[in-house]
Scaffold this motif. Structure first.
Motif, short mmCIF file in Angstrom:
data_model
loop_
_atom_site.label_atom_id
_atom_site.label_comp_id
_atom_site.label_asym_id
_atom_site.label_seq_id
_atom_site.Cartn_x
_atom_site.Cartn_y
_atom_site.Cartn_z
N TRP A 121 13.47 -5.46 5.04
CA TRP A 121 13.44 -4.96 3.67
C TRP A 121 12.39 -3.87 3.53
O TRP A 121 11.50 -3.71 4.37
N VAL A 123 10.45 -1.40 0.03
CA VAL A 123 10.40 -1.09 -1.40
C VAL A 123 10.27 0.42 -1.54
O VAL A 123 9.25 0.99 -1.15
N ALA A 124 11.31 1.07 -2.04
CA ALA A 124 11.31 2.52 -2.12
C ALA A 124 10.64 3.00 -3.40
O ALA A 124 10.94 2.51 -4.50
N ARG A 205 -1.19 -5.46 -2.03
CA ARG A 205 -1.08 -4.07 -1.54
C ARG A 205 0.21 -3.41 -2.06
O ARG A 205 0.19 -2.28 -2.52
N ILE B 145 17.95 8.15 1.18
CA ILE B 145 17.18 9.05 2.05
C ILE B 145 16.70 8.31 3.31
O ILE B 145 16.51 7.11 3.29
N ILE B 148 13.68 5.61 3.69
CA ILE B 148 13.93 4.23 3.27
C ILE B 148 14.47 3.41 4.44
O ILE B 148 14.05 2.28 4.68
N TYR B 149 15.40 3.99 5.21
CA TYR B 149 15.92 3.25 6.37
C TYR B 149 14.81 3.02 7.40
O TYR B 149 14.70 1.95 8.00
N ALA B 151 11.65 2.93 6.85
CA ALA B 151 10.66 1.99 6.32
C ALA B 151 11.13 0.56 6.55
O ALA B 151 10.35 -0.32 6.94
N ALA B 152 12.43 0.32 6.32
CA ALA B 152 12.96 -1.04 6.52
C ALA B 152 12.82 -1.44 7.99
O ALA B 152 12.46 -2.58 8.31
N ASN B 155 8.95 -1.84 8.78
CA ASN B 155 8.32 -3.01 8.14
C ASN B 155 8.41 -4.22 9.06
O ASN B 155 7.42 -4.91 9.32
N GLU B 165 -0.74 -0.96 8.45
CA GLU B 165 -0.58 0.36 7.83
C GLU B 165 -1.65 1.33 8.32
O GLU B 165 -1.38 2.51 8.56
N MET B 201 -3.57 6.33 3.43
CA MET B 201 -3.41 5.06 2.72
C MET B 201 -3.28 5.27 1.21
O MET B 201 -2.60 4.53 0.52
N SER B 203 -2.07 8.04 -0.23
CA SER B 203 -0.98 8.93 -0.64
C SER B 203 0.15 8.10 -1.25
O SER B 203 0.24 6.90 -1.03
N ARG B 204 1.00 8.76 -2.04
CA ARG B 204 1.97 8.01 -2.85
C ARG B 204 3.00 7.26 -2.00
O ARG B 204 3.37 7.66 -0.90
N LEU B 205 3.47 6.17 -2.57
CA LEU B 205 4.48 5.36 -1.89
C LEU B 205 5.79 6.13 -1.77
O LEU B 205 6.30 6.67 -2.75
N ILE B 206 6.30 6.18 -0.55
CA ILE B 206 7.66 6.69 -0.36
C ILE B 206 8.59 5.48 -0.22
O ILE B 206 9.52 5.31 -0.99
N SER B 207 8.33 4.64 0.76
CA SER B 207 9.07 3.38 0.88
C SER B 207 8.23 2.47 1.77
O SER B 207 7.97 2.82 2.92
N TYR B 208 7.81 1.35 1.22
CA TYR B 208 6.85 0.50 1.91
C TYR B 208 7.31 0.14 3.32
O TYR B 208 8.44 -0.27 3.47
N LYS B 211 4.05 5.93 3.36
CA LYS B 211 3.54 6.75 2.26
C LYS B 211 3.84 8.22 2.54
O LYS B 211 4.29 8.57 3.62
#
Lengths: 221, 416
Positions: A121, A123-124, A205, B145, B148-149, B151-152, B155, B165, B201, B203-208, B211
């Motif tokens: 998973w 979170v975007a 976080r 985008i 997101i893939y 990031a998944a 993660n 991170e 750390m 910078s803005r969230l793009i997809s957990y 960043k």
């Protein structure tokens, strides 16, 4: 005379689908104007020119042998496929088996259960232009039923920081009138009875990263 | 007997976004060739007997067969040409095609021009265009985008490998800071600042867990590489040519979720690989390249690399796929800064995709060019200082990467 013969043969070989059920949900701004130059700009020193080229086309995705899956979504069903030789099952579907020893065996359709498990998973907090207003989005890759592959879709009904690997899910469809025959017709939600684990460092976080996204989305027009 | 394949020269335009770079692709290509001619004056366009063009997306180019415009502009009528397209691995695949052409003996001097003009649309529209290389029926429509893939995938990979991170943020800072020594790098030309792990750390969230500063740049840029036989290399650049001693190209599923149990991978690497976390195509392409170049211990035998850091997380995943570390020591490998300039195997001294930029069709070629500069001792003349020069390198690796790991190439390049 010859022409008539050819037409008859064609009729026998290819049965043209008759599209009797039609629905349009085209947004008003799709104009299909094709290709056109719609403006330009020139720098103050006169050295550089940019030209604006507009390209607006409507595409037809012909689902062909995959149609049953997408038509199934309209009916609130998830169809998978299964290889009759090796038994592997998939959603997203494959119309021929991926196992090289099965020699592209044609697969059969099987209705999948409306439940799954999170494989991974994210979170975007950012996305393509058409999805910005829906942020933050929880995207999961989940395995539906006994599928050998994971399918990507959104997870709703949960705080972004509460998602867990391997959590049980249910498939939830939009109301019938809102469905368009695309995978966005359904999303995942935590299975009934699922409870989030207590807050911990990683959850804190994610919360910290997501809070500015909620604020930013409110400023979007 | 296959012929030896050499690289004798190459150059890129400055990579940038918006109207500050070269204003036409054919003009950019011509300037890259001119810079190559300044480096190796014996090289003439008349020597070229095949041109391969490396370009990803017609959506950005708004011109079908744009390679015909470039080819014509370079004055190369009559010389055979074709375009290679393979997602983010377009540059690597074009280099692969050029190497095959020389290796076979059918061509002697092959020019490769790559480009992308991603600033022809807005950034968010551009992200959506790139993501049209994901399966639009199943993935584009829900994910939208690539970050997101990725990031998944990252993660889970980070959890499985005990990587934090901060560990991957160190890669983001490394590549951007390396780019501060490279005048053609987009980061140098625009943001132009040194950054820390903390900056990444924050910078803005793009997809957990990704960043903004964990992501590569969207770019306009052109690159040119000259690939040839050893006979020609000895003629035009006897003291500076390098050889492509190993190469591998491999493939994986378009949808990341389809590689949990893929029979083709189970046959090669046993069940449970590559999962959704590892880059099976990278490992497979490395196996091919290492075998061809007779590399037994990559960490010891390779001195540095220019690899596809589309995301800081994917650079870390690539280290593992290339056998530089395994699940037991990858976290420590990152914490030891093994791939920083002063580490055992510096990665992306040129800045990589996060620092130099990522104009897709030009990217893999840019990596090969930076690798060539390092091996031929040209860094002091191409970068601003010796800070980003690898000390006396003999062997480099170039990696080019597409989709969610859907097509990957690796090249082992050595100094002669």
């Amino acid at each position: 005379m010859n022409e008539t013969v050819v037409l008859k043969r064609k009729d026998r070989i290819v049965k043209k689908p008759d599209f009797t059920e039609k629905k349009s949900y085209r947004p008003v701004n799709v104009k299909e104007t094709g290709l056109s130059f719609i403006g330009h700009e020139i720098s103050e020193d006169g050295n550089v020119m940019n030209q604006f080229f507009h390209y607006d086309q409507l595409y037809t995705i012909r689902h062909g042998w995959n149609s049953k899956f997408f038509k199934g979504l309209l009916e609130g069903k998830i169809w998978g496929t299964r290889c009759p030789k090796c038994g592997d099952t998939w959603v997203p579907v494959r119309t021929h088996c991926w196992n090289l020893d099965c020699n592209l065996e044609k697969t059969e359709w099987v209705e999948m259960p409306l439940n799954g498990k999170v494989h991974t998973w994210t979170v975007a907090g950012w996305s393509g232009r058409s999805s910005l207003k829906r942020l933050p989005i929880i995207l999961v890759y989940a395995v539906i039923g006994k599928s050998k592959v994971a399918i990507a879709n959104e997870l709703h009904g949960i705080k972004p920081w509460d998602v867990e690997f391997e959590m049980s899910l249910k498939v939830v469809f939009k109301p019938e009138e809102d469905r368009i025959g695309a995978v966005t017709d359904f999303h995942f939600e935590p299975a009934d009875g699922w409870e989030p684990s207590p807050i911990h460092q990683e959850k804190e976080r994610i919360k910290e990263l997501v809070e500015p996204v909620y604020k930013w989305v409110k400023t979007l027009k | 007997m296959l012929r030896k394949v050499c690289i004798v020269g190459g150059a890129t335009t400055p990579f940038d976004y918006g109207p500050t770079g070269f204003e036409s692709i054919e003009g950019g290509a011509a300037e890259c060739v001119r810079e190559t001619q300044r480096d190796i004056p014996e090289f003439s366009l008349r020597d070229i007997d095949l041109m391969i063009y490396s370009h990803f997306s017609v959506h950005f180019g708004h011109q079908l067969a744009a390679e015909w415009i470039i080819h014509d502009h370079l004055g190369l009528v009559g010389i055979p040409h074709y375009r290679v397209e393979n997602g983010g691995n377009t540059g690597g695949s074009a280099l692969y095609a050029a190497a095959l052409a020389v290796m076979s003996g059918h061509h002697d001097v092959v020019g490769v021009v790559g480009w992308e003009t991603m600033d022809s649309v807005s950034q968010s529209q551009g992200s959506e265009f790139i993501a049209m290389a994901s399966d639009i029926r199943y993935e584009l429509i829900v994910g939208g985008i690539y970050p997101i893939y990725y990031a998944a995938m990252a993660n889970k990979w980070m959890k499985d490998n005990n990587v934090t991170e901060e560990d991957v943020a160190s890669i983001s800072a490394k590549n951007r800071n390396n780019a501060m020594d490279n005048p053609k790098a987009q980061w140098y030309r625009n943001e132009h600042k040194y950054i820390t792990v903390e900056d990444v750390m924050n910078s803005r969230l793009i997809s957990y867990p990704i960043k903004k500063y964990d992501c590569c740049l969207m770019s306009r840029g052109v690159a040119f590489v000259l690939v040839c036989s050893e006979e020609y290399a000895k003629k035009v650049n006897p003291d500076g040519y390098v050889t492509i001693d190993g190469m591998g190209l491999s493939s994986c599923t378009i949808r990341a979720g389809d590689r949990l149990n893929f029979p083709g991978w189970t046959e090669r690497y046993g069940s449970g690989y590559p999962e959704m976390t590892e880059f099976g195509a990278c490992r497979n392409a490395a196996d091919q390249a290492y075998k061809m170049a007779d590399i037994k211990n990559p960490l010891n035998e390779i001195d540095f690399g220019e690899i596809h850091d589309a995301f800081s997380t994917s650079e870390a995943q690539i280290y593992k796929a290339l056998y530089l570390a395994d699940e037991n020591n990858i976290a420590q490998f990152l914490r030891d800064k093994t791939t920083h300039m002063y580490g055992e195997i510096p990665m992306n001294p040129g800045g990589g995709l996060m620092g130099y930029g990522h104009p897709v069709g030009a990217t893999g070629l840019m990596s090969a060019i930076e690798c060539f500069y390092q091996l031929s001792g040209m860094i002091p003349q191409k970068h601003l200082s010796k800070k980003t020069e690898v000390s006396d390198p003999e062997c480099g690796i170039v990696n080019s990467h597409a989709g969610t790991g859907t097509s990957i190439s690796n090249f082992i390049i050595r100094r002669v």
